[in-house]
Design a protein around this motif. Structure first.
Motif, mmCIF file in Angstrom:
data_model
loop_
_atom_site.group_PDB
_atom_site.id
_atom_site.type_symbol
_atom_site.label_atom_id
_atom_site.label_comp_id
_atom_site.label_asym_id
_atom_site.label_seq_id
_atom_site.Cartn_x
_atom_site.Cartn_y
_atom_site.Cartn_z
ATOM 1 N N SER A 48 0.336 5.631 0.962
ATOM 2 C CA SER A 48 -0.609 6.498 1.655
ATOM 3 C C SER A 48 -0.150 7.951 1.622
ATOM 4 O O SER A 48 1.028 8.249 1.411
ATOM 5 C CB SER A 48 -0.786 6.041 3.106
ATOM 6 O OG SER A 48 0.402 6.187 3.843
ATOM 7 N N PHE A 105 -4.812 10.437 7.533
ATOM 8 C CA PHE A 105 -4.168 9.815 6.389
ATOM 9 C C PHE A 105 -5.197 9.026 5.585
ATOM 10 O O PHE A 105 -6.253 8.622 6.106
ATOM 11 C CB PHE A 105 -3.019 8.884 6.817
ATOM 12 C CG PHE A 105 -3.479 7.592 7.448
ATOM 13 C CD1 PHE A 105 -3.705 6.457 6.653
ATOM 14 C CD2 PHE A 105 -3.699 7.485 8.805
ATOM 15 C CE1 PHE A 105 -4.138 5.266 7.209
ATOM 16 C CE2 PHE A 105 -4.126 6.295 9.379
ATOM 17 C CZ PHE A 105 -4.356 5.183 8.579
ATOM 18 N N SER A 137 -5.068 5.771 2.456
ATOM 19 C CA SER A 137 -4.155 4.851 1.770
ATOM 20 C C SER A 137 -4.921 3.975 0.808
ATOM 21 O O SER A 137 -6.131 3.739 0.970
ATOM 22 C CB SER A 137 -3.387 3.988 2.783
ATOM 23 O OG SER A 137 -4.220 3.001 3.353
ATOM 24 N N ARG A 190 -8.090 2.614 2.991
ATOM 25 C CA ARG A 190 -8.104 2.964 4.409
ATOM 26 C C ARG A 190 -8.149 4.480 4.574
ATOM 27 O O ARG A 190 -7.617 5.224 3.756
ATOM 28 C CB ARG A 190 -6.849 2.453 5.133
ATOM 29 C CG ARG A 190 -6.835 0.994 5.453
ATOM 30 C CD ARG A 190 -5.622 0.639 6.298
ATOM 31 N NE ARG A 190 -5.580 -0.788 6.594
ATOM 32 C CZ ARG A 190 -4.654 -1.366 7.346
ATOM 33 N NH1 ARG A 190 -3.686 -0.633 7.888
ATOM 34 N NH2 ARG A 190 -4.692 -2.666 7.578
ATOM 35 N N TYR A 207 -7.895 3.338 12.160
ATOM 36 C CA TYR A 207 -8.403 3.489 10.805
ATOM 37 C C TYR A 207 -9.721 2.744 10.606
ATOM 38 O O TYR A 207 -10.099 1.838 11.364
ATOM 39 C CB TYR A 207 -7.378 2.960 9.803
ATOM 40 C CG TYR A 207 -7.065 1.481 9.978
ATOM 41 C CD1 TYR A 207 -7.852 0.505 9.373
ATOM 42 C CD2 TYR A 207 -5.996 1.073 10.764
ATOM 43 C CE1 TYR A 207 -7.577 -0.834 9.548
ATOM 44 C CE2 TYR A 207 -5.709 -0.261 10.951
ATOM 45 C CZ TYR A 207 -6.506 -1.216 10.329
ATOM 46 O OH TYR A 207 -6.238 -2.559 10.517
ATOM 47 N N GLN A 240 -11.524 0.680 7.280
ATOM 48 C CA GLN A 240 -11.028 0.036 6.057
ATOM 49 C C GLN A 240 -12.176 -0.561 5.255
ATOM 50 O O GLN A 240 -13.137 -1.083 5.816
ATOM 51 C CB GLN A 240 -10.031 -1.065 6.440
ATOM 52 C CG GLN A 240 -9.504 -1.894 5.283
ATOM 53 C CD GLN A 240 -8.484 -2.910 5.730
ATOM 54 O OE1 GLN A 240 -7.360 -2.557 6.103
ATOM 55 N NE2 GLN A 240 -8.854 -4.175 5.716
ATOM 56 N N SER A 282 0.831 -1.199 0.000
ATOM 57 C CA SER A 282 0.000 0.000 0.000
ATOM 58 C C SER A 282 0.865 1.247 0.000
ATOM 59 O O SER A 282 2.038 1.213 0.402
ATOM 60 C CB SER A 282 -0.923 0.027 1.228
ATOM 61 O OG SER A 282 -0.182 0.140 2.419
ATOM 62 N N TRP A 291 -0.272 11.240 4.150
ATOM 63 C CA TRP A 291 -0.441 11.612 5.553
ATOM 64 C C TRP A 291 -0.365 13.128 5.655
ATOM 65 O O TRP A 291 0.687 13.728 5.416
ATOM 66 C CB TRP A 291 0.653 10.938 6.375
ATOM 67 C CG TRP A 291 0.576 11.148 7.858
ATOM 68 C CD1 TRP A 291 -0.511 11.499 8.590
ATOM 69 C CD2 TRP A 291 1.656 10.997 8.792
ATOM 70 N NE1 TRP A 291 -0.187 11.578 9.924
ATOM 71 C CE2 TRP A 291 1.133 11.275 10.072
ATOM 72 C CE3 TRP A 291 3.003 10.661 8.665
ATOM 73 C CZ2 TRP A 291 1.918 11.224 11.221
ATOM 74 C CZ3 TRP A 291 3.781 10.593 9.799
ATOM 75 C CH2 TRP A 291 3.235 10.869 11.063
#
Length: 248
Positions: free
Chosen positions: A31, A241, A243, A216, A205, A207, A29, A33
């Motif tokens: 992401s 964040f 992702s 996520r 998180y 998901q 993954s 942030w």
């Protein structure tokens, strides 16, 4: 720190014969942030600076990527790699001496750059693996950070604060799946504390997973209170964040 490592290592050894994936799993993954930085830095000359109020550091770029491999072989741990790079810069004013930059009473205009890089190697076991998932492990974190503060104009004086270390950290991850929905909530983190130094890196998180796609969104907080020789970083980086990844 030694006691933490021994205790966590012993727990992993006890759990190893009973904790493993049922099938081979692979995932990756990336992401974004949206992080903010607060805290202080100190250098070997005894100077101290507030990275938010004095330096006015702002997020320039942020790189986060992870990769994991899980297998059904008992005893052998699963493996996760995670890379984070935080780069911030800003223009502010020093009200006191810092490093080689001397304040003559009216304040010193400075330009600053912070690079914080870390690479995690995590070895973990799946203690639970159904609609409730629990992972327990150990992480070796290669941490390096550099804060450069330069005077604007004048004598062009500069100061550099550095930290560089490989640190052992505990690793814990939990996730709760809502059956037949692809939706889950979870949290994971790394942590260590010893002799006045401490680091933690946690995120929570929500998901959604569909076929091989995993999305996520959550909140991450990383706190570093670490001294390397006479240089010290005592900062906190946090923010939301998002992702996207693939799982097989």
């Amino acid at each position: 720190m030694r006691n933490l490592i021994v205790a966590a290592g012993g727990s992993l050894l006890l759990a190893a014969p009973f904790a493993h994936a049922d099938v081979v799993g692979l995932g990756a993954s990336v992401s974004y942030w949206d992080s903010e930085l607060t805290g202080e830095a100190a250098d070997k000359r005894g100077g101290q600076v507030d990275v938010e109020n004095d330096l006015d550091l702002e997020n320039d770029s942020n790189t986060n990527a992870s990769l994991y491999f899980e297998h059904p072989v008992p005893v052998l741990p699963n493996v996760r790699l995670n890379y984070t790079l935080v780069q911030q810069s800003g223009r502010g004013e020093l009200g006191a001496n810092f490093g080689g930059i001397v304040n003559v009473g009216s304040g010193v205009d400075v330009r600053s750059e912070l690079d914080l890089e870390q690479l995690d190697f995590t070895f973990y076991y799946e203690v639970l693996d159904n609609w409730v998932n629990l992972d327990l492990g150990l992480t070796a974190r290669d941490l390096s950070g550099e804060l450069v503060v330069r005077q604007i104009g004048g004598a062009g004086q500069a100061s550099k604060t550095e930290v560089d270390a490989v640190l052992p950290m505990g690793y814990l991850a939990a996730r709760f799946d809502l059956p037949l929905t692809g939706v889950s909530i979870g949290a994971e983190g790394n942590f260590v504390s010893y002799s006045g130094d401490s680091l933690h890196d946690f995120n929570a998180y929500g998901q959604f997973e569909m076929a091989v796609i995993q999305l996520r969104a959550g909140y991450r907080q990383m706190s570093i209170d670490y001294e390397d020789d006479d240089d010290r970083l005592d900062v906190e980086i946090d923010g939301p964040f998002v992702s996207a990844g693939v799982v097989f």
